[in-house]
Design a protein around this motif. Structure first.
Motif, PDB file in Angstrom:
ATOM      1  N   ASP A  78      20.824 -14.396 -36.327  1.00  0.00           N
ATOM      2  CA  ASP A  78      19.814 -15.105 -35.141  1.00  0.00           C
ATOM      3  C   ASP A  78      19.650 -14.329 -34.273  1.00  0.00           C
ATOM      4  OD1 ASP A  78      19.690 -17.861 -36.634  1.00  0.00           O
ATOM      5  OD2 ASP A  78      21.810 -17.588 -36.838  1.00  0.00           O
ATOM      6  N   VAL A  79      20.624 -13.479 -33.664  1.00  0.00           N
ATOM      7  CA  VAL A  79      20.443 -12.575 -32.726  1.00  0.00           C
ATOM      8  C   VAL A  79      20.764 -11.305 -32.808  1.00  0.00           C
ATOM      9  CG1 VAL A  79      21.029 -12.282 -30.167  1.00  0.00           C
ATOM     10  CG2 VAL A  79      21.001 -14.645 -31.110  1.00  0.00           C
ATOM     11  N   LEU A  80      19.928 -10.373 -32.734  1.00  0.00           N
ATOM     12  CA  LEU A  80      20.344  -8.892 -32.904  1.00  0.00           C
ATOM     13  C   LEU A  80      20.274  -8.375 -31.405  1.00  0.00           C
ATOM     14  CD1 LEU A  80      20.515  -6.031 -34.171  1.00  0.00           C
ATOM     15  CD2 LEU A  80      17.975  -5.856 -34.183  1.00  0.00           C
ATOM     16  N   VAL A  81      21.338  -7.655 -30.914  1.00  0.00           N
ATOM     17  CA  VAL A  81      21.539  -7.037 -29.806  1.00  0.00           C
ATOM     18  C   VAL A  81      21.574  -5.330 -30.063  1.00  0.00           C
ATOM     19  CG1 VAL A  81      22.943  -6.724 -27.629  1.00  0.00           C
ATOM     20  CG2 VAL A  81      22.657  -8.807 -28.810  1.00  0.00           C
ATOM     21  N   ASN A  82      20.583  -4.532 -29.641  1.00  0.00           N
ATOM     22  CA  ASN A  82      20.450  -3.476 -29.863  1.00  0.00           C
ATOM     23  C   ASN A  82      21.188  -2.760 -28.691  1.00  0.00           C
ATOM     24  OD1 ASN A  82      19.493  -2.656 -32.568  1.00  0.00           O
ATOM     25  ND2 ASN A  82      17.359  -3.680 -31.791  1.00  0.00           N
ATOM     26  N   ASN A  83      22.380  -2.179 -28.492  1.00  0.00           N
ATOM     27  CA  ASN A  83      23.165  -1.917 -27.430  1.00  0.00           C
ATOM     28  C   ASN A  83      23.662  -0.530 -27.550  1.00  0.00           C
ATOM     29  OD1 ASN A  83      24.965  -2.217 -24.959  1.00  0.00           O
ATOM     30  ND2 ASN A  83      26.299  -1.561 -26.611  1.00  0.00           N
ATOM     31  N   ALA A  84      23.812   0.061 -28.752  1.00  0.00           N
ATOM     32  CA  ALA A  84      24.036   1.435 -28.766  1.00  0.00           C
ATOM     33  C   ALA A  84      23.311   2.446 -28.314  1.00  0.00           C
ATOM     34  CB  ALA A  84      24.247   1.726 -30.338  1.00  0.00           C
ATOM     35  N   GLY A  85      23.880   3.377 -27.438  1.00  0.00           N
ATOM     36  CA  GLY A  85      23.131   4.392 -26.759  1.00  0.00           C
ATOM     37  C   GLY A  85      24.138   5.244 -26.106  1.00  0.00           C
ATOM     38  N   ILE A  86      23.546   6.342 -25.635  1.00  0.00           N
ATOM     39  CA  ILE A  86      24.121   7.564 -24.837  1.00  0.00           C
ATOM     40  C   ILE A  86      23.387   7.993 -23.758  1.00  0.00           C
ATOM     41  CG2 ILE A  86      25.542   8.320 -27.088  1.00  0.00           C
ATOM     42  CD1 ILE A  86      23.684  10.678 -26.955  1.00  0.00           C
ATOM     43  N   GLY A  87      24.167   8.736 -22.794  1.00  0.00           N
ATOM     44  CA  GLY A  87      23.084   9.236 -21.794  1.00  0.00           C
ATOM     45  C   GLY A  87      23.326  10.694 -21.919  1.00  0.00           C
ATOM     46  N   TYR A  88      22.513  11.576 -20.931  1.00  0.00           N
ATOM     47  CA  TYR A  88      22.408  12.802 -20.758  1.00  0.00           C
ATOM     48  C   TYR A  88      21.829  13.281 -19.483  1.00  0.00           C
ATOM     49  CZ  TYR A  88      20.914  17.852 -22.069  1.00  0.00           C
ATOM     50  OH  TYR A  88      20.838  18.855 -22.025  1.00  0.00           O
ATOM     51  N   PHE A  89      22.575  14.295 -18.802  1.00  0.00           N
ATOM     52  CA  PHE A  89      22.117  14.709 -17.455  1.00  0.00           C
ATOM     53  C   PHE A  89      21.712  16.038 -17.502  1.00  0.00           C
ATOM     54  CE2 PHE A  89      25.333  11.487 -16.412  1.00  0.00           C
ATOM     55  CZ  PHE A  89      24.566  10.722 -15.536  1.00  0.00           C
ATOM     56  N   GLY A  90      20.587  16.420 -17.028  1.00  0.00           N
ATOM     57  CA  GLY A  90      19.983  17.753 -16.978  1.00  0.00           C
ATOM     58  C   GLY A  90      18.515  17.627 -16.512  1.00  0.00           C
ATOM     59  N   ALA A  91      18.073  18.557 -15.616  1.00  0.00           N
ATOM     60  CA  ALA A  91      16.659  18.752 -15.009  1.00  0.00           C
ATOM     61  C   ALA A  91      15.946  18.832 -16.423  1.00  0.00           C
ATOM     62  CB  ALA A  91      16.492  19.862 -14.184  1.00  0.00           C
ATOM     63  N   ILE A  92      14.699  18.601 -16.471  1.00  0.00           N
ATOM     64  CA  ILE A  92      13.707  18.962 -17.588  1.00  0.00           C
ATOM     65  C   ILE A  92      14.093  20.210 -18.084  1.00  0.00           C
ATOM     66  CG2 ILE A  92      11.315  18.765 -18.481  1.00  0.00           C
ATOM     67  CD1 ILE A  92      12.304  16.063 -17.764  1.00  0.00           C
ATOM     68  N   GLU A  93      13.858  21.299 -17.458  1.00  0.00           N
ATOM     69  CA  GLU A  93      13.745  22.604 -17.689  1.00  0.00           C
ATOM     70  C   GLU A  93      15.169  23.069 -18.201  1.00  0.00           C
ATOM     71  OE1 GLU A  93      12.894  27.031 -16.103  1.00  0.00           O
ATOM     72  OE2 GLU A  93      12.445  25.287 -14.638  1.00  0.00           O
ATOM     73  N   GLU A  94      16.147  22.237 -17.819  1.00  0.00           N
ATOM     74  CA  GLU A  94      17.575  22.956 -18.072  1.00  0.00           C
ATOM     75  C   GLU A  94      18.055  22.259 -19.277  1.00  0.00           C
ATOM     76  OE1 GLU A  94      19.613  22.880 -13.510  1.00  0.00           O
ATOM     77  OE2 GLU A  94      19.553  20.826 -14.989  1.00  0.00           O
ATOM     78  N   SER A  95      17.189  21.109 -19.780  1.00  0.00           N
ATOM     79  CA  SER A  95      17.846  20.307 -20.945  1.00  0.00           C
ATOM     80  C   SER A  95      17.598  21.141 -22.499  1.00  0.00           C
ATOM     81  CB  SER A  95      16.855  18.929 -21.109  1.00  0.00           C
ATOM     82  OG  SER A  95      17.212  18.368 -19.872  1.00  0.00           O
ATOM     83  N   GLU A  96      18.431  20.795 -23.206  1.00  0.00           N
ATOM     84  CA  GLU A  96      18.670  21.347 -24.593  1.00  0.00           C
ATOM     85  C   GLU A  96      18.228  20.511 -25.528  1.00  0.00           C
ATOM     86  OE1 GLU A  96      23.352  22.883 -23.939  1.00  0.00           O
ATOM     87  OE2 GLU A  96      22.750  20.901 -23.233  1.00  0.00           O
ATOM     88  N   GLU A  97      17.068  21.019 -26.348  1.00  0.00           N
ATOM     89  CA  GLU A  97      16.275  20.225 -27.158  1.00  0.00           C
ATOM     90  C   GLU A  97      17.228  19.678 -28.231  1.00  0.00           C
ATOM     91  OE1 GLU A  97      12.796  20.590 -30.387  1.00  0.00           O
ATOM     92  OE2 GLU A  97      12.914  22.150 -28.781  1.00  0.00           O
ATOM     93  N   GLU A  98      18.187  20.283 -28.850  1.00  0.00           N
ATOM     94  CA  GLU A  98      19.267  19.844 -29.629  1.00  0.00           C
ATOM     95  C   GLU A  98      20.006  18.223 -29.199  1.00  0.00           C
ATOM     96  OE1 GLU A  98      23.186  20.705 -32.621  1.00  0.00           O
ATOM     97  OE2 GLU A  98      22.249  22.204 -31.072  1.00  0.00           O
ATOM     98  N   GLU A  99      20.241  18.705 -27.885  1.00  0.00           N
ATOM     99  CA  GLU A  99      20.943  17.449 -27.521  1.00  0.00           C
ATOM    100  C   GLU A  99      19.972  16.336 -27.100  1.00  0.00           C
ATOM    101  OE1 GLU A  99      24.089  16.766 -27.266  1.00  0.00           O
ATOM    102  OE2 GLU A  99      24.598  18.704 -27.500  1.00  0.00           O
TER     103      GLU A  99
END
Length: 279
Positions: A78-99
């Protein structure tokens, strides 16, 4: 109290507190985590109304197995809660595509795949409520969180379209957009980019340090958040978007005001892009 909840990401944070609350209030619950050892304590007191199942939302085989076993146990969802998730910190230019791609696989595609597996069940029932945990960062973007914001903006847009597609089927959709809560999101659940560029220290670097610095002392209470989500599910007219936390409300209102200023200031240019009347 016969509703059956399926909640992803129950090892910590919102998912854990929500699973504990719905079971305490007499609902049935499918409590999922990548490692069920992390949630056995939640389901152990409720052998008749709870089941713990392993779920990595990036694996379709896990998703299919969870839906099958949930239906075998309870006959409905009856109720689905999509809660799974992670975060990631980095400026756009610093960010790694794989992560970044890994974060999209969990935060967006995992949510979308779980939802797609549940929708046939809810369509058959002609009822259901899907709660997608986004973020105020799905409405307002912040330095050092650009790609995280992108995953949550995607969740918010996806949820709005889904709500318009499913309302006539009796399926309700609510996006939950929290600000800072005392979960583990800003702790071990979020990675930092390996690359640091000094030019971004005053913007991305400063915001990352601020957010990391208040991890564990945020104003938001996960227990109160869980109660708010239950209230939404129990409501006759639930919101499409629920902000949680005073900082979420403040940032969202500031964004609305900024958008309104731009809309008003550039109204003539905006309208001038149309063909003249009668053409």
């Amino acid at each position: 109290m016969d509703k059956v909840w399926l909640i992803t990401g129950c090892s910590t944070g919102f998912g854990r507190e929500l699973a504990k609350l719905v079971l305490k209030q007499g609902y049935k619950a499918v409590v999922t985590s990548r490692n069920t050892d992390d949630v056995i304590d939640i389901v152990a007191p409720y052998p008749g109304t709870a089941i713990a199942l392993p779920l990595d939302v990036t694996k379709q085989s896990d998703i299919n197995a969870v839906v099958t076993q949930a239906l075998q146990k309870f006959n409905r969802i009856d109720v689905l809660v999509n809660n799974a998730g992670i975060g990631y910190f980095g400026a756009i230019e610093e960010s790694e595509e794989e992560e970044v791609r890994r974060m999209f696989e969990i935060n967006f595609w995992g949510l979308a795949h779980v939802t797609k597996a549940i929708l046939p069940v809810m369509r058959k029932q002609r009822s259901g409520h899907i709660i997608n945990i986004s973020s105020v960062g799905g409405l307002v973007a912040f330095p050092a969180l650009g790609f995280y914001n992108a995953t949550k903006f995607a969740v918010t847009a996806y949820s709005e379209a889904l709500a318009k597609e499913t309302a006539h089927l009796g399926i309700k959709i609510t996006t939950v957009a929290p600000s800072g809560f005392r979960t583990d999101w800003a702790g071990r659940s979020a990675k930092d980019s390996a690359l640091t560029i000094d030019d971004y220290a005053p913007t991305a670097g400063a915001n990352k340090n601020t957010v990391r610095g208040y991890s564990g002392s945020q104003k938001g209470d996960p227990v109160r958040a869980a109660k708010a989500i239950v209230n939404v599910v129990e409501s006759e007219n639930p919101p499409l978007l629920l902000l949680l936390g005073s900082a979420a409300l403040r940032n969202a209102k500031n964004k609305l005001a900024a958008l309104q200023r731009d809309f008003d200031d550039w109204e003539n240019v905006t309208k001038g892009a149309d063909y003249p009347e009668g053409e």
